[in-house]
Motif scaffolding. Structure first.
Motif, PDB file in Angstrom:
ATOM      1  N   ASP A  28     -34.796  27.117  20.110  1.00 52.50           N
ATOM      2  CA  ASP A  28     -35.109  28.275  19.282  1.00 52.50           C
ATOM      3  C   ASP A  28     -33.914  28.699  18.440  1.00 52.50           C
ATOM      4  O   ASP A  28     -34.067  29.332  17.410  1.00 52.50           O
ATOM      5  CB  ASP A  28     -35.553  29.453  20.145  1.00 52.50           C
ATOM      6  CG  ASP A  28     -36.890  29.190  20.808  1.00 52.50           C
ATOM      7  OD1 ASP A  28     -37.709  28.463  20.227  1.00 52.50           O
ATOM      8  OD2 ASP A  28     -37.103  29.712  21.912  1.00 52.50           O
ATOM      9  N   GLY A  29     -32.718  28.388  18.880  1.00 51.35           N
ATOM     10  CA  GLY A  29     -31.516  28.792  18.171  1.00 51.35           C
ATOM     11  C   GLY A  29     -30.317  28.082  18.741  1.00 51.35           C
ATOM     12  O   GLY A  29     -30.454  27.132  19.493  1.00 51.35           O
ATOM     13  N   ILE A  30     -29.148  28.541  18.366  1.00 50.32           N
ATOM     14  CA  ILE A  30     -27.931  27.969  18.918  1.00 50.32           C
ATOM     15  C   ILE A  30     -27.248  29.029  19.754  1.00 50.32           C
ATOM     16  O   ILE A  30     -27.381  30.222  19.521  1.00 50.32           O
ATOM     17  CB  ILE A  30     -26.997  27.416  17.829  1.00 50.32           C
ATOM     18  CG1 ILE A  30     -26.577  28.510  16.866  1.00 50.32           C
ATOM     19  CG2 ILE A  30     -27.636  26.268  17.092  1.00 50.32           C
ATOM     20  CD1 ILE A  30     -25.528  28.069  15.880  1.00 50.32           C
ATOM     21  N   CYS A  31     -26.497  28.586  20.736  1.00 50.20           N
ATOM     22  CA  CYS A  31     -25.787  29.481  21.634  1.00 50.20           C
ATOM     23  C   CYS A  31     -24.347  29.598  21.139  1.00 50.20           C
ATOM     24  O   CYS A  31     -23.670  28.590  20.968  1.00 50.20           O
ATOM     25  CB  CYS A  31     -25.822  28.929  23.058  1.00 50.20           C
ATOM     26  SG  CYS A  31     -25.187  30.075  24.277  1.00 50.20           S
ATOM     27  N   VAL A  32     -23.918  30.803  20.877  1.00 49.42           N
ATOM     28  CA  VAL A  32     -22.563  30.991  20.375  1.00 49.42           C
ATOM     29  C   VAL A  32     -21.683  31.587  21.457  1.00 49.42           C
ATOM     30  O   VAL A  32     -22.167  32.334  22.296  1.00 49.42           O
ATOM     31  CB  VAL A  32     -22.540  31.907  19.131  1.00 49.42           C
ATOM     32  CG1 VAL A  32     -23.095  31.193  17.944  1.00 49.42           C
ATOM     33  CG2 VAL A  32     -23.252  33.205  19.378  1.00 49.42           C
ATOM     34  N   PRO A  33     -20.428  31.257  21.483  1.00 49.49           N
ATOM     35  CA  PRO A  33     -19.755  30.343  20.582  1.00 49.49           C
ATOM     36  C   PRO A  33     -19.756  28.893  21.039  1.00 49.49           C
ATOM     37  O   PRO A  33     -19.219  28.028  20.364  1.00 49.49           O
ATOM     38  CB  PRO A  33     -18.328  30.890  20.551  1.00 49.49           C
ATOM     39  CG  PRO A  33     -18.117  31.429  21.928  1.00 49.49           C
ATOM     40  CD  PRO A  33     -19.471  31.973  22.333  1.00 49.49           C
ATOM     41  N   GLU A  34     -20.383  28.603  22.178  1.00 48.05           N
ATOM     42  CA  GLU A  34     -20.316  27.266  22.757  1.00 48.05           C
ATOM     43  C   GLU A  34     -20.763  26.165  21.790  1.00 48.05           C
ATOM     44  O   GLU A  34     -20.140  25.113  21.718  1.00 48.05           O
ATOM     45  CB  GLU A  34     -21.152  27.187  24.045  1.00 48.05           C
ATOM     46  CG  GLU A  34     -20.600  28.012  25.189  1.00 48.05           C
ATOM     47  CD  GLU A  34     -21.061  29.464  25.169  1.00 48.05           C
ATOM     48  OE1 GLU A  34     -21.790  29.852  24.230  1.00 48.05           O
ATOM     49  OE2 GLU A  34     -20.682  30.215  26.078  1.00 48.05           O
ATOM     50  N   ASP A  35     -21.835  26.390  21.037  1.00 44.06           N
ATOM     51  CA  ASP A  35     -22.371  25.346  20.166  1.00 44.06           C
ATOM     52  C   ASP A  35     -21.549  25.126  18.901  1.00 44.06           C
ATOM     53  O   ASP A  35     -21.794  24.172  18.163  1.00 44.06           O
ATOM     54  CB  ASP A  35     -23.819  25.662  19.774  1.00 44.06           C
ATOM     55  CG  ASP A  35     -24.793  25.432  20.910  1.00 44.06           C
ATOM     56  OD1 ASP A  35     -24.423  24.756  21.891  1.00 44.06           O
ATOM     57  OD2 ASP A  35     -25.939  25.923  20.816  1.00 44.06           O
ATOM     58  N   VAL A  36     -20.582  25.998  18.633  1.00 42.71           N
ATOM     59  CA  VAL A  36     -19.770  25.843  17.422  1.00 42.71           C
ATOM     60  C   VAL A  36     -18.274  25.789  17.735  1.00 42.71           C
ATOM     61  O   VAL A  36     -17.448  25.804  16.842  1.00 42.71           O
ATOM     62  CB  VAL A  36     -20.055  26.971  16.394  1.00 42.71           C
ATOM     63  CG1 VAL A  36     -21.463  26.857  15.877  1.00 42.71           C
ATOM     64  CG2 VAL A  36     -19.800  28.341  16.971  1.00 42.71           C
ATOM     65  N   ALA A  44     -12.824  31.833  25.353  1.00 47.35           N
ATOM     66  CA  ALA A  44     -12.905  33.274  25.606  1.00 47.35           C
ATOM     67  C   ALA A  44     -12.438  34.076  24.389  1.00 47.35           C
ATOM     68  O   ALA A  44     -13.049  35.080  24.020  1.00 47.35           O
ATOM     69  CB  ALA A  44     -12.079  33.643  26.827  1.00 47.35           C
ATOM     70  N   ALA A  45     -11.368  33.634  23.748  1.00 50.14           N
ATOM     71  CA  ALA A  45     -10.865  34.322  22.554  1.00 50.14           C
ATOM     72  C   ALA A  45     -11.861  34.183  21.407  1.00 50.14           C
ATOM     73  O   ALA A  45     -12.104  35.140  20.665  1.00 50.14           O
ATOM     74  CB  ALA A  45      -9.506  33.761  22.150  1.00 50.14           C
ATOM     75  N   LEU A  46     -12.441  33.012  21.273  1.00 51.85           N
ATOM     76  CA  LEU A  46     -13.425  32.789  20.220  1.00 51.85           C
ATOM     77  C   LEU A  46     -14.657  33.658  20.442  1.00 51.85           C
ATOM     78  O   LEU A  46     -15.227  34.204  19.498  1.00 51.85           O
ATOM     79  CB  LEU A  46     -13.808  31.311  20.159  1.00 51.85           C
ATOM     80  CG  LEU A  46     -14.746  30.894  19.045  1.00 51.85           C
ATOM     81  CD1 LEU A  46     -14.165  31.246  17.674  1.00 51.85           C
ATOM     82  CD2 LEU A  46     -15.039  29.407  19.123  1.00 51.85           C
ATOM     83  N   GLN A  47     -15.046  33.807  21.699  1.00 51.37           N
ATOM     84  CA  GLN A  47     -16.200  34.642  22.016  1.00 51.37           C
ATOM     85  C   GLN A  47     -15.955  36.082  21.559  1.00 51.37           C
ATOM     86  O   GLN A  47     -16.832  36.714  20.970  1.00 51.37           O
ATOM     87  CB  GLN A  47     -16.503  34.596  23.505  1.00 51.37           C
ATOM     88  CG  GLN A  47     -17.775  35.318  23.878  1.00 51.37           C
ATOM     89  CD  GLN A  47     -18.160  35.079  25.327  1.00 51.37           C
ATOM     90  OE1 GLN A  47     -17.337  34.679  26.144  1.00 51.37           O
ATOM     91  NE2 GLN A  47     -19.403  35.315  25.643  1.00 51.37           N
ATOM     92  N   LEU A  48     -14.762  36.592  21.794  1.00 50.17           N
ATOM     93  CA  LEU A  48     -14.432  37.947  21.345  1.00 50.17           C
ATOM     94  C   LEU A  48     -14.507  38.053  19.825  1.00 50.17           C
ATOM     95  O   LEU A  48     -15.049  39.026  19.291  1.00 50.17           O
ATOM     96  CB  LEU A  48     -13.040  38.348  21.829  1.00 50.17           C
ATOM     97  CG  LEU A  48     -12.912  38.701  23.296  1.00 50.17           C
ATOM     98  CD1 LEU A  48     -11.459  38.955  23.660  1.00 50.17           C
ATOM     99  CD2 LEU A  48     -13.769  39.904  23.641  1.00 50.17           C
ATOM    100  N   GLU A  49     -13.965  37.057  19.133  1.00 48.84           N
ATOM    101  CA  GLU A  49     -14.033  37.044  17.665  1.00 48.84           C
ATOM    102  C   GLU A  49     -15.479  37.061  17.182  1.00 48.84           C
ATOM    103  O   GLU A  49     -15.828  37.801  16.267  1.00 48.84           O
ATOM    104  CB  GLU A  49     -13.348  35.795  17.102  1.00 48.84           C
ATOM    105  CG  GLU A  49     -11.862  35.874  16.992  1.00 48.84           C
ATOM    106  CD  GLU A  49     -11.319  34.630  16.313  1.00 48.84           C
ATOM    107  OE1 GLU A  49     -11.764  34.316  15.187  1.00 48.84           O
ATOM    108  OE2 GLU A  49     -10.452  33.974  16.916  1.00 48.84           O
ATOM    109  N   PHE A  50     -16.299  36.222  17.780  1.00 47.10           N
ATOM    110  CA  PHE A  50     -17.700  36.152  17.373  1.00 47.10           C
ATOM    111  C   PHE A  50     -18.411  37.477  17.593  1.00 47.10           C
ATOM    112  O   PHE A  50     -19.091  37.968  16.707  1.00 47.10           O
ATOM    113  CB  PHE A  50     -18.443  35.035  18.114  1.00 47.10           C
ATOM    114  CG  PHE A  50     -18.465  33.751  17.358  1.00 47.10           C
ATOM    115  CD1 PHE A  50     -19.311  33.586  16.275  1.00 47.10           C
ATOM    116  CD2 PHE A  50     -17.644  32.704  17.718  1.00 47.10           C
ATOM    117  CE1 PHE A  50     -19.343  32.402  15.569  1.00 47.10           C
ATOM    118  CE2 PHE A  50     -17.668  31.513  17.016  1.00 47.10           C
ATOM    119  CZ  PHE A  50     -18.515  31.365  15.935  1.00 47.10           C
TER     120      PHE A  50
END
Length: 101
Positions: A28-36, A44-50
């Motif tokens: 149905d979609g993509i899971c962020v940030p894992e898929d990118v 963990a840092a990328l997740q906060l940015e997203f």
């Protein structure tokens, strides 16, 4: 046009929009940030940015719909407006800098 380029100005937003554009799976979609995640930034840092910057910006523009509970992102109501630009850039990716997507 400025709004489209602003959405594409950050590598993480570009990767997310390109992933949505190229996603031919049955998901149905993509899971962020894992898929990118490209591996340069700690997940963990990328997740906060997203969650604090990139996803709200893209959702506000209408390019994505973001489900905060499932961490999934799908094409938003205005995604088709940016689709031709993503297609054009993808078609010429070999002529763009290495960090394009």
């Amino acid at each position: 046009m400025d709004e489209y380029f602003q959405a594409l100005a950050n590598i993480h937003r570009r990767r997310l929009l390109v992933a949505l554009f190229e996603d031919n799976s049955q998901r149905d979609g993509i899971c962020v940030p894992e898929d990118v995640h490209e591996g340069r930034t700690a997940l963990a840092a990328l997740q906060l940015e997203f969650y604090h910057t990139h996803l709200p910006k893209l959702e506000e523009a209408g390019f994505i719909d973001w489900n905060q509970d499932t961490h999934e992102v799908v094409e938003g109501p205005r995604f088709d407006e940016i689709r031709p630009l993503l297609e054009l850039l993808g078609d010429h990716a070999d002529e763009l800098p290495d960090n394009w997507p």
